[in-house]
Scaffold this active site. Structure first.
Site, PDB file in Angstrom:
ATOM      1  N   GLU A  70      21.328  -8.177  45.257  1.00 24.73           N
ATOM      2  CA  GLU A  70      20.534  -8.614  44.432  1.00 24.73           C
ATOM      3  C   GLU A  70      18.975  -8.191  44.702  1.00 24.73           C
ATOM      4  O   GLU A  70      18.203  -7.633  43.760  1.00 24.73           O
ATOM      5  CB  GLU A  70      20.597  -9.915  43.800  1.00 24.73           C
TER       6      GLU A  70
ATOM      7  N   GLU B 253      30.874 -13.468  45.377  1.00 18.84           N
ATOM      8  CA  GLU B 253      30.595 -14.699  44.615  1.00 18.84           C
ATOM      9  C   GLU B 253      32.101 -15.316  44.249  1.00 18.84           C
ATOM     10  O   GLU B 253      32.105 -16.473  44.206  1.00 18.84           O
ATOM     11  CB  GLU B 253      29.652 -14.544  43.604  1.00 18.84           C
TER      12      GLU B 253
END
Ligand code: 1HE
Length: 260
Positions: A113, A133
């Site tokens: 990210e 995740e």
């Protein structure tokens, strides 16, 4: 210039600020302290340098969110944490100077990210990309659902999040997650070289590239073309643009080279 802290090393090479994530024992996991240090260093560099390179110390770029810190967060603390990352990454992405990232080893979760919020990503051929995740029972929170999904497409991101698979640097380049793949160990030097090149551009051009392009990409075609005309006219009428155009016409400026 931003100060070197325990968790972030700051070096200046000419016009370029090189920020090194420096928690190698924890694979540069992005703790609150590291995110705060990164925010301060980026802000300082935006005032005093003309380009930024972000890289990681040790064997990996970043293992993403510091899971040890995240374990006990309440829902509202999680929202504040995520919004803080958003604010910092937004400031970087829509800032006044370009940010390059040099990626090696793991570029994982929040590390990806962070990389996605930089403007140009240069990867060592051995770098690997993953969004674990799903396997950790959490969700992206550092802007990945917007930036990573737009770079490589929702279907690929969905697959990576559902399966936790790792993607090679070559695959990442084909999927638009990085713009360059270089031999092992060369990503930092290549990113610095590119950053130095970009730092030599007219300030107004760089500002327009970083701030107008992503906004125009979010507009309708008609709105985009309209805004482009104004940004184009504004950029061309700066004294720096006039001097650069004159330099070319007077044969004082470099020609465009062939690809190497
Ligand atoms: C960590 C972290 C971390 C390592 N938070 N401590 N990210 C992940 O799910 C990735 C988790 N990490 C890994 O899969 C591996 O560590 C790596 C593939 C990145 C590297 O492997 P390796 O063998 O080089 O290192 P290691 O032995 O696994 O880890 C060394 C130490 O770093 C160890 O601590 P130690 O005290 O036992 O030595 C690890 O616990 C620690 N460590 N990664 C905390 N991430 C805004 S939302 C974003 C959501 C996410 O980012 S989710 C993805 C989280």
């Amino acid at each position: 210039m931003g100060e070197t802290s325990d968790v972030l090393r700051v070096e200046i090479e000419g016009d370029v600020a090189i920020l090194t994530l420096n928690r190698p024992a924890k694979r540069n996991a992005l703790s609150d302290a590291l995110i705060d240090a990164l925010a301060a260093a980026v802000e300082a560099a935006q005032r005093t340098s003309r380009a930024i390179v972000i890289c990681g110390a040790g064997e990996h770029f970043s293992a993403g969110l510091d899971l040890a810190e995240h374990a006990g967060r309440s829902a509202i603390e999680g929202v504040h944490h995520s919004r803080r990352w958003h604010a910092i990454f937004d400031r970087m992405e829509h800032g006044p100077i370009p940010v390059f990232s040099a990626l090696h080893g793991a570029v994982v979760g929040g590390g990806l990210e962070l990389a996605a919020a930089t403007h140009v990503r240069v990867a060592d051929e051995g770098a690997f990309f993953a969004l674990p995740e799903g396997t950790r029972g959490i969700f992206v929170g550092g802007g990945g659902s917007v930036r990573v999904a737009r770079l490589m497409g929702v279907a690929r991101m969905t697959d990576m999040m559902l399966t936790g698979r790792s993607v090679s640097a070559a695959q990442a380049e084909a999927w638009n997650l990085c713009q360059y793949v270089v031999p092992g160990g060369e990503a930092r030097a290549k990113a610095v070289e590119l950053a130095q090149k970009a730092a030599g551009n007219a300030e107004m051009s760089n500002y327009a590239i970083l701030n107008a392009l992503p906004r125009i990409a979010d507009m309708s075609r008609g709105d985009g073309l309209f805004v482009e005309s104004f940004v184009s006219a504004m950029t061309a009428t700066s004294p720096e643009a006039e001097e650069r155009l004159r330099a070319f016409l007077d044969k004082r400026a470099a020609k465009v080279g062939r690809p190497q």
